[in-house]
Scaffold this motif. Structure first.
Motif, PDB file in Angstrom:
ATOM      1  N   LEU A  12       0.820  -1.217   0.000  1.00 19.12           N
ATOM      2  CA  LEU A  12       0.000   0.000   0.000  1.00 19.12           C
ATOM      3  C   LEU A  12       0.851   1.263   0.000  1.00 19.12           C
ATOM      4  CD1 LEU A  12      -2.927  -0.885   2.428  1.00 19.12           C
ATOM      5  CD2 LEU A  12      -3.077  -0.373  -0.014  1.00 19.12           C
ATOM      6  N   VAL A  13       1.933   1.255   0.773  1.00 24.59           N
ATOM      7  CA  VAL A  13       2.810   2.423   0.833  1.00 24.59           C
ATOM      8  C   VAL A  13       3.457   2.671  -0.531  1.00 24.59           C
ATOM      9  CG1 VAL A  13       4.957   3.301   1.825  1.00 24.59           C
ATOM     10  CG2 VAL A  13       3.218   2.323   3.308  1.00 24.59           C
ATOM     11  N   ALA A  16       0.734   3.928  -2.960  1.00 24.93           N
ATOM     12  CA  ALA A  16       0.375   5.321  -2.678  1.00 24.93           C
ATOM     13  C   ALA A  16       1.492   6.279  -3.084  1.00 24.93           C
ATOM     14  CB  ALA A  16       0.052   5.488  -1.197  1.00 24.93           C
ATOM     15  N   ALA A  19       1.467   6.571  -6.878  1.00 25.99           N
ATOM     16  CA  ALA A  19       0.323   7.381  -7.310  1.00 25.99           C
ATOM     17  C   ALA A  19       0.562   8.862  -7.016  1.00 25.99           C
ATOM     18  CB  ALA A  19      -0.946   6.893  -6.616  1.00 25.99           C
ATOM     19  N   ARG A  20       1.149   9.144  -5.864  1.00 30.30           N
ATOM     20  CA  ARG A  20       1.425  10.542  -5.501  1.00 30.30           C
ATOM     21  C   ARG A  20       2.416  11.166  -6.472  1.00 30.30           C
ATOM     22  NH1 ARG A  20       5.052  13.569  -1.532  1.00 30.30           N
ATOM     23  NH2 ARG A  20       6.437  11.909  -2.147  1.00 30.30           N
ATOM     24  N   LEU A  46       4.497   2.382  -8.403  1.00 31.79           N
ATOM     25  CA  LEU A  46       3.102   1.990  -8.464  1.00 31.79           C
ATOM     26  C   LEU A  46       2.957   0.519  -8.844  1.00 31.79           C
ATOM     27  CD1 LEU A  46       0.107   3.544  -8.694  1.00 31.79           C
ATOM     28  CD2 LEU A  46       0.412   2.754 -11.016  1.00 31.79           C
TER      29      LEU A  46
END
Length: 94
Positions: A12-13, A16, A19-20, A46
Motif C-alpha cells: 500500500l505504501v 500510494a 500514485a502521488r 506503483l
C-alpha cells in the motif's frame, strides 16, 4: 503484526507513493536521480506496490488457483516495471 499484514502495508505504501508521484508529477530528489523521468519513477513504484499487494492478497485467499494466479500476475507486473520503467540515470541535458 503478521507477515501478510506487513507485506500488505508495504504494498500500500509503495502504491500510494507511486500514485502521488504520478499525480504531482514530481519525485523526491533522492529517487528522481535514479530515473530518467519522474513519470518513470511513479510507474515503477506503483507497479511494484500493486504487485506486492496482489501477491499478499492472493496468498491469503482460499483455493489453490487463486494464489497461483496472483503470483503470475505479480510477476508480470514486476517484469513490466523492471523492463519498461527500471532505474536509469537521468540524461545529461536534464
Amino acid at each position: 503484526m503478521g507477515t501478510a499484514a506487513l507485506g500488505g502495508l508495504i504494498g500500500l505504501v509503495l502504491l500510494a507513493f507511486g500514485a502521488r508521484v504520478l499525480v504531482s508529477g514530481r519525485a523526491p530528489a533522492v529517487i528522481g536521480r535514479s530515473f530518467r523521468t519522474d513519470r518513470e519513477a511513479g510507474f515503477y513504484h506503483l507497479l511494484f506496490g500493486l504487485a506486492v499487494l496482489i501477491f499478499v492478497v492472493g496468498a491469503r485467499l482460499a483455493g489453490g488457483t487463486s494464489g497461483t494466479t496472483a503470483s503470475v500476475v505479480s510477476v508480470a507486473l514486476v517484469a513490466v516495471a523492471v523492463v519498461r520503467f527500471r532505474p536509469r540515470a537521468r540524461r545529461k541535458d536534464d
